[in-house]
Design an enzyme around this catalytic site. Structure first.
Site, PDB file in Angstrom:
ATOM      1  N   CYS A   1       0.859  -1.260   0.059  1.00 29.76           N
ATOM      2  CA  CYS A   1      -0.141  -0.085  -0.063  1.00 29.76           C
ATOM      3  C   CYS A   1       0.817   1.280   0.028  1.00 29.76           C
ATOM      4  O   CYS A   1       0.589   2.126  -0.964  1.00 29.76           O
ATOM      5  CB  CYS A   1      -1.032   0.104   1.197  1.00 29.76           C
ATOM      6  SG  CYS A   1      -0.013  -0.036   2.882  1.00 29.76           S
TER       7      CYS A   1
ATOM      8  N   HIS B   1      -2.297   0.761   6.883  1.00 30.14           N
ATOM      9  CA  HIS B   1      -2.833   0.832   5.575  1.00 30.14           C
ATOM     10  C   HIS B   1      -3.057   2.203   5.090  1.00 30.14           C
ATOM     11  O   HIS B   1      -3.635   3.076   5.891  1.00 30.14           O
ATOM     12  CB  HIS B   1      -3.951  -0.103   5.354  1.00 30.14           C
ATOM     13  CG  HIS B   1      -4.526  -0.543   4.081  1.00 30.14           C
ATOM     14  ND1 HIS B   1      -3.653  -1.487   3.137  1.00 30.14           N
ATOM     15  CD2 HIS B   1      -5.240   0.070   3.183  1.00 30.14           C
ATOM     16  CE1 HIS B   1      -4.009  -1.322   2.128  1.00 30.14           C
ATOM     17  NE2 HIS B   1      -5.103  -0.858   1.979  1.00 30.14           N
TER      18      HIS B   1
ATOM     19  N   HIS C   1      -5.713   1.510  -3.660  1.00 28.06           N
ATOM     20  CA  HIS C   1      -4.897   1.081  -2.920  1.00 28.06           C
ATOM     21  C   HIS C   1      -4.377  -0.195  -3.264  1.00 28.06           C
ATOM     22  O   HIS C   1      -4.926  -0.962  -4.066  1.00 28.06           O
ATOM     23  CB  HIS C   1      -5.393   0.900  -1.519  1.00 28.06           C
ATOM     24  CG  HIS C   1      -6.561  -0.073  -1.369  1.00 28.06           C
ATOM     25  ND1 HIS C   1      -6.491  -1.246  -0.456  1.00 28.06           N
ATOM     26  CD2 HIS C   1      -7.694  -0.121  -1.946  1.00 28.06           C
ATOM     27  CE1 HIS C   1      -7.630  -1.806  -0.642  1.00 28.06           C
ATOM     28  NE2 HIS C   1      -8.459  -1.229  -1.518  1.00 28.06           N
TER      29      HIS C   1
END
Length: 118
Positions: free
Chosen positions: A25, A77, A89
């Site tokens: 990510c 994240h 993402h």
């Protein structure tokens, strides 16, 4: 930055990766920012969460970073929002994809947004 990130749609997930061979990510965020001509930024989601300026919930604009805590309470994240309720993402199970910020999972794990400046 969103346009740069979209070039990586479908790239598989690879922890620590930041290229077409695979990316995680924060690798996607780092690569998209660099491809868009940005200056050096941190490489991890936790470090990125300390960068730029905080954005109030619901005030996210295209290119803002959105952060989540998907395991535990700490941010782990990050994605890039389109400013219309979606974010791109690197999913550990699906690779680089678009998802909806309004999905229950993401709402539950949302920890904030940040705006980077060039």
């Amino acid at each position: 930055m969103v346009d740069a990130a979209e070039r990586y749609l479908g790239v598989t997930y690879r922890y620590g990766g930041e290229d077409r061979k695979g990316m995680d990510c924060s690798g996607l965020v780092w690569r998209a920012w660099m491809d868009a001509g940005g200056d050096e930024i941190p490489r991890t989601s936790r470090q990125l969460f300390q960068t730029g300026i905080a954005v109030a919930p619901g005030q996210e604009r295209r290119g803002d970073l959105v952060f989540f805590a998907t395991s535990g309470k700490s941010v782990n994240h990050v994605g890039i929002t389109d400013g219309r309720g979606r974010f791109i993402h690197a999913s550990s199970s699906r690779g680089v994809v678009w998802d909806e910020l309004g999905e229950t999972y993401w709402i539950t794990h949302y920890r904030g947004a940040r705006r980077l400046h060039r």
